[in-house]
Design an enzyme around this catalytic site. Structure first.
Site: not given
Length: 226
Positions: A117, A171, A202
């Site tokens: 991320s 996600d 995610h």
């Protein structure tokens, strides 16, 4: 600039290679450290894992709350999500950590840079701009900051470096299209990127962990043969 603090997971024998793994927003270096045994690497792999802690800073989209973050997020609009100045500042700090590993005796080609991320944003930023070649880069559930500046700022050092880009098809935080955009931006400039998507949100899943393990073994244990 002081060296980033990090969780240090050392191998049972001599250090032959290293992975620097950057966490996501609000997490810390402790978040991904438990993945090391799950990778089921061979006992003689000799891979040292460093999980740096991002500095604490106010994050605009979270009401200005202070948390560990590699950069501020001022809007959830992906085209402006990453605070470019913060990304560049964190990239300098992470490169300082890479430089220290090299000064301690590792070749840059014995180091894999990984990020999830927000951490992946930093990893992709450095991939294109480092002056030396890495063994590999892993960018997980992430996107690219300032893709419009990539062509002008990219160096050739890591054009051939294998890049593992992994993303969840479900996600809700970073849509898979954003990861695909990063993949295509790099591919169009001649970077050696591979795409992997998984039925997950995610996060990471068992299949991705297995694929990461294979990638690390190929890049850090069989480099002399490859």
């Amino acid at each position: 600039m002081a060296l980033l603090p990090f969780v240090d997971v050392k191998p049972n024998g001599p250090v032959k290679a290293a992975v620097v793994w950057l966490h996501g927003l609000g997490d810390s270096g402790h978040g991904f450290a438990p993945i090391v045994p799950e990778l089921r690497l061979p006992m003689d792999a000799g891979i040292r894992f460093l999980f740096p802690h991002a500095p604490e800073r106010p994050v605009t989209v979270n009401g200005g709350m202070r948390m560990r973050a590699w950069y501020d997020i001022k809007t959830m609009d992906l085209s402006n999500r990453a605070d470019e100045a913060g990304v560049r500042e964190s990239a300098v700090a992470v490169q300082q950590l890479l430089d220290k590993l090299i000064s301690e005796g590792l070749s840059s080609e014995q180091i894999v840079l990984a990020g999830f991320s927000q951490g992946g944003v930093i990893a992709l930023h450095l991939l294109a701009r480092l002056p030396y070649k890495l063994a590999g880069v892993m960018a997980l559930s992430t996107y690219m900051c300032a893709p419009d500046k990539l062509a002008a700022e990219a160096t050739s050092a890591n054009k051939a470096t294998p890049v593992f880009i992994g993303h969840g098809s479900q996600d809700p935080v970073v849509p898979m299209a954003a990861g695909q955009q990063a993949f295509h931006a790099l591919k169009n400039l001649g970077f050696n990127v591979s795409w992997h998507d998984y039925r997950m949100e995610h996060s990471v899943c068992a299949q991705e962990v297995a694929d990461i393990s294979s990638f690390l073994q190929r890049r850090l244990m069989t480099m002399k043969e490859s």
